[in-house]
Structures are given as C-alpha cells and as structure tokens.
Scaffold this motif. Sequence first.
Motif, PDB file in Angstrom:
ATOM      1  N   ASP A 116       0.925  -1.438   0.169  1.00 20.72           N
ATOM      2  CA  ASP A 116      -0.075   0.024  -0.213  1.00 20.72           C
ATOM      3  C   ASP A 116       0.863   1.150   0.079  1.00 20.72           C
ATOM      4  OD1 ASP A 116       0.974  -0.503   2.515  1.00 20.72           O
ATOM      5  OD2 ASP A 116      -0.774   0.293   3.579  1.00 20.72           O
ATOM      6  N   MET A 118       3.025   4.393  -1.651  1.00 22.59           N
ATOM      7  CA  MET A 118       2.847   5.330  -2.912  1.00 22.59           C
ATOM      8  C   MET A 118       4.322   5.521  -3.706  1.00 22.59           C
ATOM      9  SD  MET A 118       0.226   6.759  -3.708  1.00 22.59           S
ATOM     10  CE  MET A 118      -1.489   6.896  -2.878  1.00 22.59           C
ATOM     11  N   ARG A 134       1.182  -1.618  -8.775  1.00 22.60           N
ATOM     12  CA  ARG A 134      -0.151  -1.082  -9.302  1.00 22.60           C
ATOM     13  C   ARG A 134       0.139   0.059 -10.239  1.00 22.60           C
ATOM     14  NH1 ARG A 134      -1.703  -1.686  -3.812  1.00 22.60           N
ATOM     15  NH2 ARG A 134      -1.835   0.457  -3.758  1.00 22.60           N
ATOM     16  N   GLU A 137      -0.798   4.075 -10.200  1.00 23.36           N
ATOM     17  CA  GLU A 137      -1.106   4.368  -8.727  1.00 23.36           C
ATOM     18  C   GLU A 137       0.044   4.459  -7.571  1.00 23.36           C
ATOM     19  OE1 GLU A 137      -3.996   1.789  -6.954  1.00 23.36           O
ATOM     20  OE2 GLU A 137      -4.817   1.559  -8.817  1.00 23.36           O
ATOM     21  N   GLN A 138       1.428   3.937  -8.279  1.00 24.55           N
ATOM     22  CA  GLN A 138       2.475   3.884  -7.349  1.00 24.55           C
ATOM     23  C   GLN A 138       3.617   4.223  -8.175  1.00 24.55           C
ATOM     24  OE1 GLN A 138       2.079  -0.301  -6.223  1.00 24.55           O
ATOM     25  NE2 GLN A 138       1.478   0.026  -4.127  1.00 24.55           N
ATOM     26  N   GLN A 472       2.252  12.593 -12.569  1.00 25.68           N
ATOM     27  CA  GLN A 472       0.604  13.340 -12.464  1.00 25.68           C
ATOM     28  C   GLN A 472       0.307  13.847 -14.017  1.00 25.68           C
ATOM     29  OE1 GLN A 472       0.994  17.269 -10.647  1.00 25.68           O
ATOM     30  NE2 GLN A 472      -0.815  16.926 -10.057  1.00 25.68           N
ATOM     31  N   LEU A 475      -0.564  10.836 -16.038  1.00 25.71           N
ATOM     32  CA  LEU A 475      -2.001  10.456 -15.589  1.00 25.71           C
ATOM     33  C   LEU A 475      -3.231  11.109 -15.997  1.00 25.71           C
ATOM     34  CD1 LEU A 475      -2.681   7.832 -13.569  1.00 25.71           C
ATOM     35  CD2 LEU A 475      -2.765   9.546 -11.724  1.00 25.71           C
ATOM     36  N   HIS A 612      -7.197   8.579 -12.619  1.00 27.31           N
ATOM     37  CA  HIS A 612      -8.123   8.158 -11.479  1.00 27.31           C
ATOM     38  C   HIS A 612      -8.598   8.988 -10.665  1.00 27.31           C
ATOM     39  CE1 HIS A 612      -5.308   4.779 -12.613  1.00 27.31           C
ATOM     40  NE2 HIS A 612      -5.933   4.044 -11.712  1.00 27.31           N
ATOM     41  N   THR A 616      -8.716   7.528  -5.285  1.00 28.90           N
ATOM     42  CA  THR A 616      -7.868   6.441  -5.714  1.00 28.90           C
ATOM     43  C   THR A 616      -6.409   6.639  -5.492  1.00 28.90           C
ATOM     44  OG1 THR A 616      -9.562   5.756  -7.393  1.00 28.90           O
ATOM     45  CG2 THR A 616      -7.155   4.688  -7.440  1.00 28.90           C
ATOM     46  N   LEU A 617      -6.190   8.063  -5.805  1.00 35.54           N
ATOM     47  CA  LEU A 617      -5.090   8.509  -5.406  1.00 35.54           C
ATOM     48  C   LEU A 617      -4.713   9.803  -4.544  1.00 35.54           C
ATOM     49  CD1 LEU A 617      -3.248   8.346  -9.335  1.00 35.54           C
ATOM     50  CD2 LEU A 617      -2.775   6.854  -7.407  1.00 35.54           C
ATOM     51  N   ARG A 621      -3.099  13.832  -5.505  1.00 37.88           N
ATOM     52  CA  ARG A 621      -3.983  14.639  -6.141  1.00 37.88           C
ATOM     53  C   ARG A 621      -3.701  16.145  -5.960  1.00 37.88           C
ATOM     54  NH1 ARG A 621      -9.161  14.484  -2.304  1.00 37.88           N
ATOM     55  NH2 ARG A 621      -7.556  15.041  -0.850  1.00 37.88           N
TER      56      ARG A 621
END
Length: 623
Positions: A116, A118, A134, A137-138, A472, A475, A612, A616-617, A621
Amino acid sequence: MGSSQEEGLSCQPSQPDHDAGGHCGPDLEGAGRASATPGPPGLLTSHPPADSDDTDASGPPADLLEGLLLGGGKPSPPSPHPGPFFYVGGNNGAAIISSYCKSKGWQRIRDSRREDYMLKWCEVKSRDSYGSFREGEQLLYQLPNNKLLTTKIGLLSTLRGRAWAMSKASKVSGGTQARLGKDAAAPTLEDLPWTSPGHLRPQRVLRMEEFFPETYRLDLKHEREAFFTLFDETQIWICKPTASNQGKGIFLLRNREEVAALQAKTRSVEDDPIHQKTPFRGPQARVVQRYIQNPLLLDGRKFDVRSYLLIACTTPYMIFFSHGYARLTLSLYDPHSSDLSGHLTNQFMQKKSPLYVLLKEDTVWSMEHLNRYINNTFWKARGLPKDWVFTTLTKRMQQIMAHCFLAAKAKLECKLGYFDLIGCDFLIDDNFKVWLLEMNSNPALHTNCEVLKEVIPGVVIETLDLALETFQKSLRGQKMLPLLSQHRFVLLHNGEADVWPRLGGSCSLRRRLPLPTRQAKSSGPPTPRAPDQPGACRSAPPPLAPQRPQLPGPSPDPDSAHEGEPQALGKEQSGTGDRHPEQEPSPGTAKEERKEPKNARPWGGHPRPTPHTPATLPAFRDL
C-alpha cells in the motif's frame, strides 16, 4: 547490503556502486541548499536522519506529520487517515529520500512486503515488487530490466544491437540513394547534425567505436577465442565482472602469462558439469576491454566523470541528463603499476590508502572545479574552447547517453510509475576524446565529502520531483512541458512524439487526451467506437532477423546468455519504411511525415492511462 534480506527473492543484485564510500551519516545541510524544489531555504534540514527516529507507519498515525509541504511552507495538518506511505530499502540515500517524502506528509513503512505504498525505493530489485506493482497508482524505483544498460554484458549487447541496426539502415539508405541518383541523394547518417537535447529532430548517429572501448565477452566461446588470438603485449586490457561494482573482481591483463592463466581458468569452468546448469553465474561472465592507457591527468592523477541519466517516466519516456562530479585517484598515474588504486578512481578503492582520511576531499572535484582546472591548464596550451567542460564535454556526454537510451528503448519495460536514476562514468584521454566506461544502477548517493553534500541531495530531490510531476501529468493526460520542477536536469528525450508501436514493454493504462482537444476535432456528436482494450496497440512490421556484429576470428552468432534476456537489436519498430531508427520526428513535422489512422496511439503504441479519481490517488491529487 542492508536491504538484501528485506527484499526477499531478488531478481538481480543492484547494489550501489559506492563511488562515494559508505554511509556518510546524518549531515543533510547540502539538501536544503541544493534542493531544486521551490520552498523555504533549509527545508530538509529540519528533519532528523531517516534511520534515527523514524516511526513505523504500520502503527497508529502520528498527531502531526513531520516536515513542511514543499509547495506551501506550512506544517502538515493532523491526518484523519494513515498514509500515504513510502518505503526505502537500504541506506543508500535513505536520509535524503525519507526527508523529502516526510516533508510531503508521507509516512515511512518498514515492511518491504506491504503493497500500500505510494513510493518504493530499493537498492535490491525484487520480483515481488514488480509483481504487485499497481500501474498508475504507485512509483517504483529502478526499471525491471535496466540491466540492458547497467551491466557490462548488457550494455555491450545493447550497443552492438544498435550498431547492427544502424549498419542495416545505412545499407537501405545507400540503395535508395543509388536508385535516385546523386542529385536526389539524402545525407548520410554521419552528416546529420546534432541538435540541442530534447529537440526531436534528426541527430548525428554516433558510431560505437567512437565512444566505447573495444570489448569482448568471455562467456561466449567465439568472442573469447577471438580475444585470446588478437592479444599482444603492446596493449593492456582490463577484465571486469558483468554485474559487479566497487572495483571487485577487476584485474589487468598485461602479458601472455596472465592471458594464458585466464584462458585456462575459463576452459576449466566451461568443462565443469555444474557450470552447464548455471552458465551465467560462473566466473566466465566477464568482459575484457581495451584499457585506455593515455588518460588525461589532473596534477598527474587519473580521473573520471560521474554524470546521471534519469528516466523520470516511461509512458511517455522523459529522459534527462545531469552533471555530477569528477573522481580522482590519490596516487600518481603509472600505467605499469600493479596497484589498482592508481587505475580505478572510485572511492571504495581510494579508501584503502592510509592517506584517504587526510586527502579524501581532494578525491572528488565539482564540475566547476574541473572546468577551472581545464581552462587554466589546457585552454590555451591545447587550443580548447573556453569552458570546455560545460560546452564540448557536456554535449558529448549528452550525445552518448541519448545514444545508449535509444539503443535500449525498444526493450526496456515501461509502466506508468517506473522511474530510474543511472550513474554514467566517462573517461577523457589526453587527446580530449570522451569514452563511456560503464553505466551503474542504484548509483551511490552518500555524502561523505563537501562536494557530494552539494551535488547528491539536489540530484535526488529533483529526481523525485520530476518523477512525481511527469507521473501526474501522464495520469491526467497533460502535456509534459514545461516542467516546473526541472532545474539542473537537461531534457534529452521527450517521448510524447513517439507515435509508432514498439516491441516489449507493458503499458496497460490508457492516457486520454484533454477533453477540449477531443471536442475541437468534431462539431457534431461523437462517433460511437469500440472500447480500447488495455495493452492493445497497432501491429508492428516483422522485426529484422538478429545478427551479431563481426569480430576478429569466427563469425559470432546470436546468444541469450545474458540472464535469459534476448540480445537487444536496438531497432525500433517504427513502421516508417526507410526512416533511420535514430531519427526522431520534429513536433512540427510529425503529422506531415506520417498520416496516422484515427485510432492510432501515441508513444509507440502505448495506451494512454485513464485518470484516476481523487479517492484512488489521494497522495498525488494536490501535488
């Protein structure tokens, strides 16, 4: 290494090259001064060392997360939920990385098995890390197959593949030129001009022999025998293990007796039944390289230059260059000396000298110091351009790095969130010719002398800044440039213009174009279309058959001895017919040169990742 046991099943050791020695302690004064991120001066100095009193984030969250937000300069408010989390394996640069992450309000975790996080930064690569990663996400440090560049055999094979592809392209171009006649002849590869880094226009292609010393693989019989045949005592050769560092396992070959001993050893190992099961693990997994006997000397001492290649993002590729520092030996250079500390510049070797404690500050020079010395000593005497270090040398190192990246690009594994920092070592001979010696994964990030305190924190901080910002923007489907966090790093390659499929890699996310761009293309209602399937891409033309470059002696054949990896062809499946693989399209001419179907995907066929939701992130953000 401290992280070897933590990481569990490692797929390849990636220990720091320790060119700056061991762990240097908690001094982070240089971090505040060298930080490339806007914020209050001395931001990172307010944190204790990463390994001193960090709390395990698996327990209850702290009332007030440590540090200041890099962008705002205000203390982080109490977090109602634990996380975001980061993991640092080992001690190489851990204090700088931990301070950086905690200044963003992230919490450090100690369990390498947790998924879990980042950000995960490890010295030793683990199959588990890549298996549970992931995408989108990471952030995960080190590309899974960076060995294509960062091992001796991997780099040699990659560059040979590139050379073969260039030779093939030249023959195709030559045939076309002959058919068109002299008046319509196109410029040859060597005539193409070099352009400034990041500009996607045709560039002059370097030939491998222009920057990489002649090298042979000892794990391939035909290359081994070719070397043993051509050896003579007028030339010194250096033998290196393919994946070692710190000068371990390196020795010089000067005479027939030493070569005969090496030859007997490799033959005995080859005949060993155990070797048949694990050929890559045997001692013959080495290279021999022509030793550069005429290095440029600084006050009679040998030196090399450490620079950095940053792969900040792989979807699209965003590749950067940064200056590092110069490393010098303590003893005067003597090509006939058997003492390796006079031949190898890394500090692991220099620390063996009893004088190191007293003179260590003089074993590492800043690039500014090197430039002043070259100006004062060689500028007029050798007719060099003013500030040769920051003009000619810098340009050449950037050319070589770009060449190496392009050679490996088609085979590097790419997922949104992968990033890598690679240490590149260059040697300058007394004719001021620049040679690439090697490229190192997980370069040493210790700060045990004043120059390193000035250089290393800035390199690490901007590496993380650029990895976060490009992540970022990718994404969210935003254009990469301009990059607010780019300061000391120079852009070498902007992959946003890569529009054709490429072999290898794994990109299962789709990066959408900004909504206004899509709406502007059509005034009517959108046309229904089938949903894109993750990982889909346009079919590429069939790859050319692999072929080994010619060496003295028997004709070499393809092999896959490099840890099961196929030989890198260095040929990008660009689908551009006779276009040379090294020519990058200009942003202004991309549409003119290629008429793409409506459903063509940019970035070499890489699907664009889907943005996402903030839920989720949460960590990315507001970055």
